[in-house]
Design an enzyme around this catalytic site. Structure first.
Site, mmCIF file in Angstrom:
data_model
loop_
_atom_site.group_PDB
_atom_site.id
_atom_site.type_symbol
_atom_site.label_atom_id
_atom_site.label_comp_id
_atom_site.label_asym_id
_atom_site.label_seq_id
_atom_site.Cartn_x
_atom_site.Cartn_y
_atom_site.Cartn_z
ATOM 1 N N HIS A 233 26.154 55.302 76.134
ATOM 2 C CA HIS A 233 25.733 55.657 77.507
ATOM 3 C C HIS A 233 26.887 56.665 78.118
ATOM 4 O O HIS A 233 26.864 56.671 79.301
ATOM 5 C CB HIS A 233 25.976 54.237 78.241
ATOM 6 N N ASN B 1 65.714 51.068 98.950
ATOM 7 C CA ASN B 1 64.520 51.062 97.886
ATOM 8 C C ASN B 1 63.450 50.439 98.717
ATOM 9 O O ASN B 1 63.467 49.479 99.585
ATOM 10 C CB ASN B 1 65.062 50.127 96.756
ATOM 11 N N LYS C 40 59.343 50.881 86.383
ATOM 12 C CA LYS C 40 59.027 49.714 85.735
ATOM 13 C C LYS C 40 58.416 48.714 86.736
ATOM 14 O O LYS C 40 57.607 47.890 86.284
ATOM 15 C CB LYS C 40 60.427 49.161 85.179
ATOM 16 N N TRP D 249 63.276 57.313 93.081
ATOM 17 C CA TRP D 249 61.769 57.530 92.741
ATOM 18 C C TRP D 249 61.142 57.860 93.920
ATOM 19 O O TRP D 249 61.021 57.083 94.995
ATOM 20 C CB TRP D 249 61.238 56.046 91.875
ATOM 21 N N GLU E 75 44.070 48.468 76.953
ATOM 22 C CA GLU E 75 45.673 48.492 76.917
ATOM 23 C C GLU E 75 46.200 49.242 75.793
ATOM 24 O O GLU E 75 47.167 50.044 76.193
ATOM 25 C CB GLU E 75 46.139 46.968 76.302
ATOM 26 N N GLU F 180 50.640 56.435 78.676
ATOM 27 C CA GLU F 180 51.869 56.301 79.312
ATOM 28 C C GLU F 180 53.049 56.862 78.638
ATOM 29 O O GLU F 180 53.893 57.520 79.315
ATOM 30 C CB GLU F 180 52.400 54.741 79.396
HETATM 31 O O1 M6R Z 1 55.168 44.272 86.715
HETATM 32 P P1 M6R Z 1 53.766 43.984 86.631
HETATM 33 O O2 M6R Z 1 53.292 43.371 85.208
HETATM 34 O O3 M6R Z 1 53.116 43.524 87.872
HETATM 35 O O4 M6R Z 1 53.405 45.757 86.637
HETATM 36 C C1 M6R Z 1 52.045 46.013 86.443
HETATM 37 C C2 M6R Z 1 51.833 47.420 85.972
HETATM 38 O O5 M6R Z 1 52.583 48.403 86.867
HETATM 39 C C3 M6R Z 1 52.383 47.568 84.630
HETATM 40 O O6 M6R Z 1 51.653 46.739 83.860
HETATM 41 C C4 M6R Z 1 52.390 48.989 84.039
HETATM 42 O O7 M6R Z 1 50.890 49.210 83.827
HETATM 43 C C5 M6R Z 1 53.230 49.218 82.744
HETATM 44 N N1 M6R Z 1 53.893 50.399 82.905
HETATM 45 C C6 M6R Z 1 52.272 49.018 81.516
HETATM 46 O O8 M6R Z 1 53.001 49.480 80.350
#
Ligand code: M6R
Length: 616
Positions: A506, A99, A611, A75, A483, A490
Site C-alpha cells: 500500500h 529545569n 532521557k 537541554w 520499536e 535514535e
Molecule cells: O520515560 P518514558 O518511558 O515516558 O519516555 C517516553 C519516550 O520519551 C521514550 O521511550 C523514548 O522514546 C526513548 N528515547 C526510547 O528509546
C-alpha cells in the site's frame, strides 16, 4: 532533560559538582555550567557549550573556589546552545539553575526590562533570576524572595539557588519537575535524581509539588526546612536509597546500552517474579488491587513505552478478550477523548516524568476513571498521581535508548494479560499454563540468544552506511518492528520506518531497491506464510533482506526463496507466539547497537535526545 545539582559543604565543591553533572549526563544536554560562592561572598561561575569535557577542561584551566555551589546540564528550550544561555544564570545577588519551562516568561521579561533589568541571555530562566534579585533589593530575605517569585511564574520547573553573602544557604524548589535532597550530618545536596548524589548520600528526601526547601550548613551541622505550597513548614519522609555507584557503573561493557541489553534476562525475570508466584501462580500485590469492573482498557504513553502498550493491545484482545485502545499521550491530551467511566487506564513511562503522559494522566483522573502507572521510578510524578503503581524492576536505565525498561514493561503487560485471562476465564487452564511457563522461561531463551551476539556485529557491517531502512512485522510483532526502527533511528541516525508487513503493497514497496535494507520479523506463528510472501516480494525487487525467524521458519524460507538469497536469516530460539515480542525485541536492540557502534555515534547520549522528556 536538564540536570540539577547543588552542594553545601565545608570543603571546595566544584569537583563534586562536575562529578554529579557527569552522572546526570544521561538525561540529555547540550551545555553545562557550575557556580559557587567565592570567598563566601561573591558568585563566580564557569559555563561551556557542548559536552561536559569542555566545562571540565575550562574549570581545570580556571578553577572555581567555594564550599557551596550549584551545577546544571542544559537541554536547550529557549535560546540557542551558547555559553551565554547555559546555566547557572547569575548576577551579583543570586545564581539559579532551572529545569522546565517558565510559560509566562515573555510578559515577565517585558515588565522587568521596563523596570530597567538588563537581560544577558535568551532563556526563560533569567526572568527567575531577576524576579528574585529585585525582591531581595526590595528587602525580602532570600527565602521570601523565592516564595514571592514562585507566586508570579507559571509553568513546570525545578530550581536551585545560591545567594551572594549567604555562604550557608541553598534554596531548592519543585513544581512539576523532580528534585531530591541528599542529607548527611554536615553536608547537604540537591539533585534532579538520586543517581546524581549516589557516592555521597544514603539518606534522601523527595520534594513534593510546590515545596521550597531551605538547606543550611552552619558550624558543621546541616539543617533542612521544607515549606509547602501554602508556606507552612512540613516534614517530608527521609528514606534510604539503594542507588550506589556500583548500580550505575558500566562495568566492562563499552556502553550502558549494551550492558542494559545484556541485563534483560535478569530484569525480565525480576519483574515477572515481583508480580506472580512461581510456586502456585498466585498474583502478588499490586495486581490484586486492580479493579475488576471495567469494560475496556486505554493505554497511554510516548515513544518506546507506547510501543509496549501497542503489543499489549494484541495480548489483551486476543487472550483476555478486552477491547484495548492505545494512545500517544501528546495526541490524547489535546483531542476530545470520550470518557465513559467504564475504562481502565494504563500509563506506561520508564522515567515517570514524561510531561505528555503525566498531563494525560491528570486529565483522565479529572474524569474519575481508574488509573494504573507502569513506571521504573517509584518516586516519579506519574507514580505519585496514579491510583496504582506497578514497577519495572530494572534499576536505573542510563542509556538514553530504552532497552531493559521496554522488555520489563512488556513482561508486566504479559503478566497482566495472564491475570485478566484467568479472571475472565477466556483461555483454557492448559493453555494458560503453557503461556505462563513460556513467560517464566523467556529470560533463559534470551540468555541463549545473547550468547551469539557476533551475528549482529556482522550484519551491522552491511547496514551502518545506509540512509534508510524498513522494518516489517505482523500481529504482535508489528509494534516490535516499530520499536526496532525507533532504536535504529535514535542511536545510529539512520532513517528507519516500521510497517505492518501487510501494508507493504500500500505504499512502502515503492521505496524498495538494492540500497534498502528490509528487516523482517518472521516468527513461525499463524502469520508466517503471509510474511513469507512479503519476503519474496521484496527479494525479487532487490532489497537487502534480513529475516529474524525460528529454525522451522528458516527452513521454509530457504525452500521458497531459492536462488535469491537474503542478506541474513538469523535463527532465534523457538518460543510460542505469546512471548515472541519479548524475544524478537532483543535482536533488534543488538542490531541497532552494533550499527551505531560501527558508525561511531554517541550510543548512550544520542544527539538531541533526553532521557526524560519533561517539557512539551
Ligand atoms: O520515560 P518514558 O518511558 O515516558 O519516555 C517516553 C519516550 O520519551 C521514550 O521511550 C523514548 O522514546 C526513548 N528515547 C526510547 O528509546
Amino acid at each position: 532533560m536538564c540536570g540539577i545539582i547543588g552542594i553545601i559543604s565545608q570543603t571546595n565543591v566544584s569537583e563534586r559538582l562536575l562529578d554529579g553533572l557527569k552522572r546526570l549526563e544521561y538525561r540529555g544536554y547540550d551545555s553545562a555550567g557550575i557556580a559557587t560562592l567565592f570567598d563566601g561572598h561573591s558568585i563566580d561561575r564557569r559555563r561551556a557549550e557542548g559536552k561536559l569535557e569542555n566545562l571540565i577542561a575550562l574549570v581545570g584551566r580556571n578553577p572555581l573556589e567555594g564550599t557551596i555551589g550549584i551545577g546544571h546540564t542544559r537541554w536547550a528550550t529557549h535560546g540557542h546552545v551558547t555559553e551565554n544561555n547555559a546555566h547557572p544564570m547569575a548576577n551579583t545577588i543570586v545564581s539559579v539553575v532551572h529545569n522546565g519551562i517558565i510559560e509566562n516568561f515573555a510578559t515577565l521579561k517585558e515588565a522587568l526590562q521596563a523596570k530597567g533589568c538588563v537581560f544577558t541571555s535568551d532563556t526563560d530562566t533569567e526572568v527567575v533570576m531577576h524576579l528574585v534579585s529585585e525582591a531581595i533589593k526590595e528587602g525580602f530575605s532570600p527565602l521570601a524572595a523565592v516564595q514571592h517569585t514562585l507566586t508570579i511564574v507559571k509553568g513546570a520547573f525545578a530550581l536551585a539557588f545560591i545567594f551572594s553573602d549567604h555562604p550557608d544557604l541553598l534554596i531548592a524548589a519543585r513544581k512539576g519537575s523532580p528534585l531530591v535532597l541528599g542529607i548527611t550530618e554536615n553536608e547537604l545536596f540537591v539533585g534532579s535524581d538520586a543517581i546524581a548524589l549516589a557516592p555521597w548520600v544514603r539518606t534522601v528526601c523527595y520534594l513534593e509539588e510546590g515545596d521550597i526547601a531551605a538547606l543550611t550548613v552552619k558550624d558543621g551541622k546541616s539543617n533542612v526546612i521544607i515549606l509547602n505550597e501554602s508556606g507552612a513548614t512540613v516534614q517530608r519522609p527521609f528514606r534510604q536509597t539503594n542507588i550506589t555507584t556500583d548500580s550505575i557503573s558500566k562495568g566492562d561493557y563499552t556502553h550502558y546500552m549494551l550492558k542494559e541489553i545484556f541485563e534483560q534476562p535478569q530484569t525480565i525475570s525480576d519483574t515477572v517474579q515481583s508480580l506472580i508466584s512461581l510456586e502456585d501462580t498466585s498474583f502478588h500485590a499490586p495486581l490484586l488491587a486492580i479493579p475488576t469492573t471495567f469494560d475496556h482498557i486505554r493505554i497511554i504513553a510516548c515513544g518506546t513505552s507506547f510501543y509496549a502498550g501497542y503489543v499489549a493491545k494484541y495480548w489483551f484482545e486476543k487472550w483476555a478478550h478486552i477491547r484495548t485502545e492505545v494512545e500517544i499521550a501528546s495526541e490524547f491530551r489535546y483531542r476530545s477523548p470520550v470518557f465513559d467511566g467504564k475504562t481502565l487506564n494504563i500509563f506506561i513511562s520508564q522515567s515517570g516524568e514524561t510531561i505528555d503522559t503525566l498531563s494525560a494522566l491528570l486529565l483522565v483522573k479529572s474524569k474519575n476513571e481508574p488509573t494504573i502507572a507502569i513506571v521504573n521510578v517509584p518516586e516519579s510524578s506519574i507514580a505519585r498521581e496514579a491510583d496504582l503503581v506497578i514497577q519495572t524492576m530494572v534499576g536505573p536505565e542510563i542509556g538514553v535508548a530504552s532497552t531493559k525498561a521496554f522488555t520489563a514493561q512488556l513482561a508486566i503487560l504479559a503478566t497482566l494479560c495472564l491475570k485478566f485471562a484467568k479472571d475472565k476465564q477466556t483461555i483454557a487452564p492448559d493453555e494458560w499454563k503453557h503461556y505462563f511457563e513460556s513467560l517464566i522461561h523467556i529470560p533463559s531463551v534470551i540468555s541463549e540468544l545473547l550468547r551469539n551476539d557476533d551475528v549482529y556485529q556482522q550484519l551491522a557491517t552491511h547496514i551502518y552506511h545506509v540512509q534508510h531502512a524498513l522494518y516489517l512485522g505482523r500481529g504482535l510483532n508489528f509494534p516490535i518492528a516499530l520499536e526496532g526502527a525507533l532504536k535504529l533511528k535514535e542511536i545510529s541516525y539512520i532513517h528507519a520506518e516500521g510497517y505492518p508487513a501487510g501494508e507493504l503493497k500500500h505504499g512502502p514497496i515503492a521505496l524498495i531497491d538494492h540500497t534498502m535494507p528490509v528487516i523482517v520479523l518472521a516468527p513461525d506463528d499463524e502469520w508466517f506464510d503471509k510474511t513469507l510472501s512479503n519476503i519474496q516480494e521484496i527479494l525479487v525487487r532487490g532489497a537487502k533482506v534480513i529475516v529474524f525467524t525460528s529454525k522451522e521458519g528458516a527452513d521454509k524460507i530457504a525452500k521458497q526463496t531459492k536462488g535469491i538469497p537474503c542478506l541474513g536469516v538469523v535463527i532465534l530460539p523457538k518460543t510460542n507466539s505469546f512471548t515472541t515480542p519479548l524475544l524478537y525485541t532483543v535482536p533488534l536492540q543488538l542490531l541497532a547497537y552494533y550499527t551505531a557502534y560501527a558508525k561511531g555515534t554517541d550510543v548512550d547520549q544520542p544527539r538531541n535526545l533526553a532521557k526524560s522528556v519533561t517539557v512539551e
